[in-house]
Design a protein around this motif. Structure first.
Motif, PDB file in Angstrom:
ATOM      1  N   UNK A  61       0.821  -1.222   0.000  1.00 14.77           N
ATOM      2  CA  UNK A  61       0.000   0.000   0.000  1.00 14.77           C
ATOM      3  C   UNK A  61       0.851   1.267   0.000  1.00 14.77           C
ATOM      4  N   UNK A  62       0.307   2.318  -0.581  1.00 12.46           N
ATOM      5  CA  UNK A  62       0.972   3.619  -0.597  1.00 12.46           C
ATOM      6  C   UNK A  62      -0.004   4.676  -0.087  1.00 12.46           C
ATOM      7  N   UNK A  63       0.528   5.766   0.393  1.00 14.61           N
ATOM      8  CA  UNK A  63      -0.316   6.830   0.940  1.00 14.61           C
ATOM      9  C   UNK A  63      -0.881   7.697  -0.177  1.00 14.61           C
ATOM     10  N   UNK A  64      -2.198   7.911  -0.176  1.00 15.39           N
ATOM     11  CA  UNK A  64      -2.777   8.831  -1.163  1.00 15.39           C
ATOM     12  C   UNK A  64      -2.157  10.219  -1.021  1.00 15.39           C
ATOM     13  N   UNK A  65      -2.062  10.904  -2.135  1.00 14.71           N
ATOM     14  CA  UNK A  65      -1.487  12.245  -2.232  1.00 14.71           C
ATOM     15  C   UNK A  65       0.031  12.258  -2.104  1.00 14.71           C
ATOM     16  N   UNK A  78       8.474   9.988 -14.937  1.00 13.83           N
ATOM     17  CA  UNK A  78       7.373  10.946 -14.955  1.00 13.83           C
ATOM     18  C   UNK A  78       6.966  11.225 -13.511  1.00 13.83           C
ATOM     19  N   UNK A  79       6.928  12.497 -13.138  1.00 18.52           N
ATOM     20  CA  UNK A  79       6.544  12.881 -11.778  1.00 18.52           C
ATOM     21  C   UNK A  79       5.032  12.971 -11.661  1.00 18.52           C
ATOM     22  N   UNK A  80       4.530  12.610 -10.489  1.00 22.28           N
ATOM     23  CA  UNK A  80       3.093  12.685 -10.243  1.00 22.28           C
ATOM     24  C   UNK A  80       2.792  12.500  -8.772  1.00 22.28           C
ATOM     25  N   UNK A  81       1.534  12.182  -8.498  1.00 22.55           N
ATOM     26  CA  UNK A  81       1.125  11.932  -7.110  1.00 22.55           C
ATOM     27  C   UNK A  81       0.110  10.794  -7.106  1.00 22.55           C
ATOM     28  N   UNK A  82       0.010  10.116  -5.982  1.00 23.42           N
ATOM     29  CA  UNK A  82      -0.966   9.039  -5.834  1.00 23.42           C
ATOM     30  C   UNK A  82      -2.346   9.685  -5.700  1.00 23.42           C
ATOM     31  N   UNK A  83      -3.234   9.375  -6.631  1.00 26.05           N
ATOM     32  CA  UNK A  83      -4.589   9.943  -6.612  1.00 26.05           C
ATOM     33  C   UNK A  83      -5.533   9.065  -5.794  1.00 26.05           C
ATOM     34  N   UNK A  90      -3.131   1.293  -7.605  1.00 30.00           N
ATOM     35  CA  UNK A  90      -3.110   2.725  -7.307  1.00 30.00           C
ATOM     36  C   UNK A  90      -3.201   3.516  -8.593  1.00 30.00           C
ATOM     37  N   UNK A  91      -3.789   4.685  -8.491  1.00 30.53           N
ATOM     38  CA  UNK A  91      -3.850   5.614  -9.611  1.00 30.53           C
ATOM     39  C   UNK A  91      -2.834   6.718  -9.392  1.00 30.53           C
ATOM     40  N   UNK A  92      -2.095   7.025 -10.432  1.00 30.36           N
ATOM     41  CA  UNK A  92      -1.101   8.086 -10.373  1.00 30.36           C
ATOM     42  C   UNK A  92      -1.538   9.191 -11.328  1.00 30.36           C
ATOM     43  N   UNK A  93      -1.670  10.409 -10.821  1.00 29.85           N
ATOM     44  CA  UNK A  93      -1.977  11.582 -11.646  1.00 29.85           C
ATOM     45  C   UNK A  93      -0.650  12.264 -11.960  1.00 29.85           C
ATOM     46  N   UNK A  94      -0.343  12.421 -13.250  1.00 26.94           N
ATOM     47  CA  UNK A  94       0.921  13.044 -13.649  1.00 26.94           C
ATOM     48  C   UNK A  94       0.899  14.546 -13.402  1.00 26.94           C
TER      49      UNK A  94
END
Length: 124
Positions: A61-65, A78-83, A90-94
């Motif tokens: 598991x990873x922490x959202x945001x 590619x840089x992003x954040x966990x959405x 997990x979904x990653x928003x670039x």
């Protein structure tokens, strides 16, 4: 039981009002690397990819945001954040849009080089 008059497989106009949730999203299977601040990169499976983000299967598991970077073949890091995150995915928003078609090309997949020879090149 009352029949609702509508198949459960038809889109509900009230959900995503007029927006096709899968538009621009490519389902695929790619191996990639993902790294979070202060941690070693881990291998992940990319299950879908769009210009704005991707969905991965990951080992823990990873922490959202949380800030992340994902290395995808043909695209680099590619840089992003966990959405979002749920049950090993997990979904990653670039942070910026990418061209998802670049990930579909194989490493040596470029325009073929055509060599042209004069008549003398084929003499026996």
């Amino acid at each position: 039981m009352e029949h609702l008059g509508k198949s459960v497989f038809e889109p509900d106009p009230g959900v995503n009002a007029g927006v096709d949730a899968t538009r621009g999203r490519d389902s695929l299977f790619l191996m990639a690397k993902m790294r979070m601040a202060g941690k070693q990169p881990v291998d992940v499976r990319v299950r879908n990819l769009s210009a704005g983000g991707l969905m991965v299967e990951l080992p823990y598991p990873v922490a959202p945001e949380g800030d992340v970077e994902v290395e995808v073949r043909g695209l680099g890091w590619i840089a992003g954040r966990i959405a979002w995150q749920i049950e090993g995915r997990a979904g990653v928003a670039f942070d910026r849009e990418i061209d998802p078609q670049r990930a579909r090309k194989s490493p040596g997949d470029s325009q073929p080089t055509v060599k042209r020879f004069g008549k003398g090149a084929f003499k026996r």
